[in-house]
Design an enzyme around this catalytic site. Structure first.
Site, mmCIF file in Angstrom:
data_model
loop_
_atom_site.group_PDB
_atom_site.id
_atom_site.type_symbol
_atom_site.label_atom_id
_atom_site.label_comp_id
_atom_site.label_asym_id
_atom_site.label_seq_id
_atom_site.Cartn_x
_atom_site.Cartn_y
_atom_site.Cartn_z
ATOM 1 N N HIS A 93 -26.586 48.376 18.412
ATOM 2 C CA HIS A 93 -26.014 48.886 17.112
ATOM 3 C C HIS A 93 -26.207 50.645 17.076
ATOM 4 O O HIS A 93 -27.206 51.187 17.866
ATOM 5 C CB HIS A 93 -26.864 48.517 16.039
ATOM 6 C CG HIS A 93 -26.324 48.889 14.661
ATOM 7 N ND1 HIS A 93 -26.165 50.109 14.002
ATOM 8 C CD2 HIS A 93 -25.467 47.984 13.656
ATOM 9 C CE1 HIS A 93 -25.079 49.989 12.964
ATOM 10 N NE2 HIS A 93 -24.888 48.614 12.693
ATOM 11 N N ASP A 128 -25.752 40.474 12.950
ATOM 12 C CA ASP A 128 -24.823 39.635 13.285
ATOM 13 C C ASP A 128 -25.198 38.250 14.019
ATOM 14 O O ASP A 128 -24.856 37.203 13.890
ATOM 15 C CB ASP A 128 -23.539 39.922 13.623
ATOM 16 C CG ASP A 128 -22.470 40.925 12.527
ATOM 17 O OD1 ASP A 128 -22.446 40.438 11.387
ATOM 18 O OD2 ASP A 128 -22.250 41.747 13.238
#
Length: 378
Positions: free
Chosen positions: A263, A314
């Site tokens: 990320h 996710d």
């Protein structure tokens, strides 16, 4: 010529200010209006409370929450015009395209369509919080040739009602709690691509629904939304824990991107993923099947060891939704329905103190070209 101030992808560039959300990349901490999101999950805070906070800048008291929930329940219907459009859309189209089309029709039916005041925008946002989950559930059932399911009980939470309208079965308390937590963790995340898109559209003084529709379009992109679905499809492709090592080794050797890892904002871990791992364990224990959790753990261990990568929100949500029995094409639309709270809060914040967003750009094309009439061009 590229200057020192240019950052590809605007990485690290400050594009505005907000009081809605802080993403602390140094401490791997995410807060909504000053509240650590982990506290919401650990205290089983309803998504409705978090949505109220994002829209109204305070957590609701019991009376305020009851009124808010009643308002949401009263708006759990879609105009027949929206359902008519959904029935006519190509079944093969992406569910996010269906969702965007539904929102575009909803604006034409909204009683506050021409009112852009703060109060009207709060009313519109509240209606959308109720309507978008119904839109997602209805669209999935129509795409599968299944009959639509009406809301069961106005006392159901948003999470409970969505799961019921999607499948026709009342979810267990554990399943409702875990699904609710995923919506809380999806609700907001700063100036991500879709939220920034929404703010750019709002800055032109367009309407709230149009900005939301643009955000849905941005979320459809695989580099933003869709990683949860792709992560689960990867686990399904692997097929069993005994095949994980070989699959990951082959993927790394081929330099394939493994979705659901890394990320831009966080340095060493995504705090949302950490919380979700505990919830996934609770769900696996209720189901009496830890297959997907075990596979996920092994993928994480290998990517941490080989590439120093960590899972983002996710990755665990992918197998959590699968264990909840949610069809994979619905994963990204669920991301969207959870993010409606954050999107609308940002749109309203932008409109309340607006300045047109118009960044500069560095031109790198040719200069001083000689114009030739049409018949003289080679």
């Amino acid at each position: 010529m590229i200057t020192d101030s240019y950052k590809p992808g605007l990485e690290g560039v400050v594009a505005g200010t907000t009081t809605i959300c802080s993403v602390d990349s140094e401490r791997n901490r995410l807060c909504y209006r000053g509240y650590d999101v982990r506290d919401f999950v650990l205290n089983h805070t309803a998504y409705e409370e978090v949505a109220y906070l994002l829209l109204n800048e305070k957590l609701p008291n019991r009376s305020e929450l009851e009124i808010f929930q009643q308002t949401l329940a009263a708006n759990r219907t879609l105009p027949e015009s929206v359902l008519g459009v959904l029935r006519q859309l190509p079944k093969a189209a992406h569910p996010m395209e269906h969702l965007r089309a539904g929102v575009d029709v909803l604006v034409m039916q909204d009683p506050d369509r021409t009112d852009s005041s703060h109060e009207a925008n709060i009313r519109k946002a509240t209606r959308l919080l109720a309507q978008v989950p119904v839109l997602v559930a209805a669209n999935h059932r129509l795409s599968q040739g299944l009959p639509l399911i009406e809301p069961a009980d106005s006392r159901l939470t948003l999470a409970e009602n969505f799961l019921y309208m999607l499948s026709g079965e009342m979810p267990s308390p554990v399943r409702s709690r875990i699904f609710n937590a995923t919506l809380v963790l999806y609700a907001e995340h700063g100036f991500n691509a879709s939220t920034f898109t929404a703010r750019v559209v709002a800055s032109t003084q367009s309407d709230l629904h149009s900005a939301l529709s643009a955000a849905i379009g941005a979320l459809k992109g695989p580099l933003h939304g869709g990683a949860n679905e792709k992560a689960m499809n990867m686990l399904l492709e692997i097929g069993g824990i005994e095949k994980v090592d070989a699959f990951v080794a082959d993927a790394l050797a081929a330099k394939k991107k493994i979705m659901g890892f890394g990320h831009r904002e966080y340095k060493t871990c995504d705090p949302r993923a950490v919380v979700l791992k505990g919830l996934a364990r609770d769900l696996a224990n209720e189901l009496g099947d830890t297959q997907w959790l075990d596979m996920g753990d092994r993928v994480e261990a290998l990517l941490s060891q080989e590439k120093g990568l960590f899972p983002n929100v996710d990755f665990p949500i992918g197998y959590i939704y699968y264990m909840l029995g949610i069809p994979t094409p619905v994963y990204t639309p669920i991301f969207a329905l959870g993010r409606v709270a954050g999107w609308t809060a940002h749109i309203i914040e932008q409109l309340d103190n607006n300045r047109l967003i118009r960044p500069k750009v560095i031109y790198e094309g040719p200069d001083s070209q000689t114009y030739l009439p049409l018949d003289e061009r080679p």
